[in-house]
Design an enzyme around this catalytic site. Structure first.
Site, PDB file in Angstrom:
ATOM      1  N   ASP A   1       0.852  -1.183   0.000  1.00  0.00           N
ATOM      2  CA  ASP A   1       0.000   0.000   0.000  1.00  0.00           C
ATOM      3  C   ASP A   1       0.896   1.244   0.000  1.00  0.00           C
ATOM      4  O   ASP A   1       1.759   1.382  -0.855  1.00  0.00           O
ATOM      5  CB  ASP A   1      -0.948  -0.067   1.208  1.00  0.00           C
ATOM      6  CG  ASP A   1      -2.068   0.941   1.161  1.00  0.00           C
ATOM      7  OD1 ASP A   1      -3.057   0.689   0.450  1.00  0.00           O
ATOM      8  OD2 ASP A   1      -1.951   1.987   1.823  1.00  0.00           O
TER       9      ASP A   1
ATOM     10  N   TYR B   1      -1.541  10.934   1.746  1.00  0.00           N
ATOM     11  CA  TYR B   1      -2.439  11.212   0.620  1.00  0.00           C
ATOM     12  C   TYR B   1      -2.353  12.670   0.177  1.00  0.00           C
ATOM     13  O   TYR B   1      -2.475  12.971  -1.017  1.00  0.00           O
ATOM     14  CB  TYR B   1      -3.883  10.870   1.017  1.00  0.00           C
ATOM     15  CG  TYR B   1      -4.094   9.395   1.237  1.00  0.00           C
ATOM     16  CD1 TYR B   1      -4.600   8.580   0.232  1.00  0.00           C
ATOM     17  CD2 TYR B   1      -3.768   8.805   2.452  1.00  0.00           C
ATOM     18  CE1 TYR B   1      -4.777   7.216   0.434  1.00  0.00           C
ATOM     19  CE2 TYR B   1      -3.939   7.443   2.666  1.00  0.00           C
ATOM     20  CZ  TYR B   1      -4.442   6.664   1.649  1.00  0.00           C
ATOM     21  OH  TYR B   1      -4.612   5.302   1.859  1.00  0.00           O
TER      22      TYR B   1
ATOM     23  N   HIS C   1      -7.088  -6.983  -0.927  1.00  0.00           N
ATOM     24  CA  HIS C   1      -5.997  -6.014  -0.880  1.00  0.00           C
ATOM     25  C   HIS C   1      -5.057  -6.275   0.287  1.00  0.00           C
ATOM     26  O   HIS C   1      -3.842  -6.087   0.165  1.00  0.00           O
ATOM     27  CB  HIS C   1      -6.596  -4.606  -0.781  1.00  0.00           C
ATOM     28  CG  HIS C   1      -5.593  -3.523  -0.562  1.00  0.00           C
ATOM     29  ND1 HIS C   1      -4.578  -3.245  -1.458  1.00  0.00           N
ATOM     30  CD2 HIS C   1      -5.446  -2.626   0.464  1.00  0.00           C
ATOM     31  CE1 HIS C   1      -3.850  -2.232  -1.008  1.00  0.00           C
ATOM     32  NE2 HIS C   1      -4.360  -1.849   0.150  1.00  0.00           N
TER      33      HIS C   1
END
Length: 312
Positions: free
Chosen positions: A126, A236, A293
């Site tokens: 990730d 982010y 995931h």
């Protein structure tokens, strides 16, 4: 998803969440929790085993505990396994700035040098995968081999994600935008992070039990404070700079293993299979079957097998 929000540091069962030190000691292989200061940041890591160093970088919304199911076996195979809480994560500091992946890769480089290593193997999942890619791009002499798990480095395609999902759209990462909003997520989620933790894992695991109650409590503790939310969201909020930085990188010279889930009707796998060969010269992409995931926790044996074959 649970209907009651546990108090900070307490899972829904009411049992206390073990400390990082206690969690580390619960693993086979003499793992220990420790801290080290690098470039003014106090970083938390867990390490065990002996041999060539393998650095593991976790993703969102997780901590080093993400790798608990693979750490003992990787150490038993003759490695020094080192799992780092990235800046903004878990027991590491949460600075006001520095969450672009190039800066974070520099912190990782300083970290491995502080531990006494000139070169390591590195793997990330990730957001950790994005940092591992940047590490290989910016510090090529410090990386022997790199594994990227399920997520690519941010590129301009992120700007094409629609605000609203079209009917039947298999994957809509709304949290990319939500986590990019300054200030509001902290106000909404502080003390209530368990709702987000459950939503994420319940939605992106095939076997929801693969991330059990204790793990969810550990992750909730990490992201249940305003600083914890702000730190994770910082990864982010720097995607724009990451995209600019990617345009300055050449091809990665180190061998690259891509491990990818088959979620979203194969979208993740198709993107990695198409993209990684343009970013590195020696690439192998493997699809992890029957897992979502968070396959490090859902399919740990597949990760162990691929890592033992690749990191030799």
């Amino acid at each position: 998803m649970t209907t009651n929000t546990p108090e900070e540091g307490t899972p829904a069962t009411g049992a206390a969440v073990p400390t990082d030190a206690e969690l580390a000691q619960s693993l086979a292989g003499d793992f220990r929790s420790d801290h080290i200061t690098v470039e003014g940041l106090r970083l938390h890591y867990v390490a065990g085993g002996e041999g060539r160093p393998l650095v593991l970088l976790p993703g969102w919304p997780q901590t080093w505990w993400e790798f608990r199911k693979v750490m003992p076996a990787l150490a038993e195979a003759g490695r020094r396994v080192i799992v780092l809480d990235l800046p903004g994560m878990g027991g590491s500091d949460k600075p006001a700035t520095g969450y672009d992946k190039k800066t974070m890769a520099g912190v990782v480089h300083g970290f491995i040098r502080a531990l006494g290593y000139d070169q390591v193997d590195i793997a990330g999942h990730d957001v950790g995968s994005q940092v591992a890619f940047s590490f290989a791009a910016n510090h090529p002499q410090a990386v022997r081999k790199v594994a990227l798990l399920d997520v690519l480095h941010p590129d301009a395609s992120l700007y094409q994600i629609p605000m609203l999902p079209a009917p039947g759209m298999p994957f809509h990462p709304w949290w990319f935008a939500f986590n990019s909003v300054a200030g509001l997520p902290e106000q909404l989620l502080t003390g209530r992070a368990r709702h987000l933790v459950d939503w994420v894992f319940d939605g992106f695991l095939l076997d929801r039990g693969a991330v059990d109650e204790q793990a969810r409590a550990v992750y909730t503790r990490a992201y249940d404070t305003a600083d914890g939310i702000r730190g994770g969201n910082g990864w982010y909020q720097t995607f724009g700079q990451d995209i600019v930085d990617l345009g300055t990188y050449g091809k990665i010279g180190a061998p690259v293993l891509g491990l990818v889930s088959n979620l979203a009707d194969g979208l993740f796998a198709a993107q990695m299979q198409a993209t990684l060969p343009t970013q590195a010269g020696d690439v192998r992409v493997v699809v992890v079957p029957d897992a979502g995931h968070y396959f490090v926790e859902e399919a740990p044996q597949a990760v162990i097998d691929e890592f033992n074959a690749f990191f030799v």
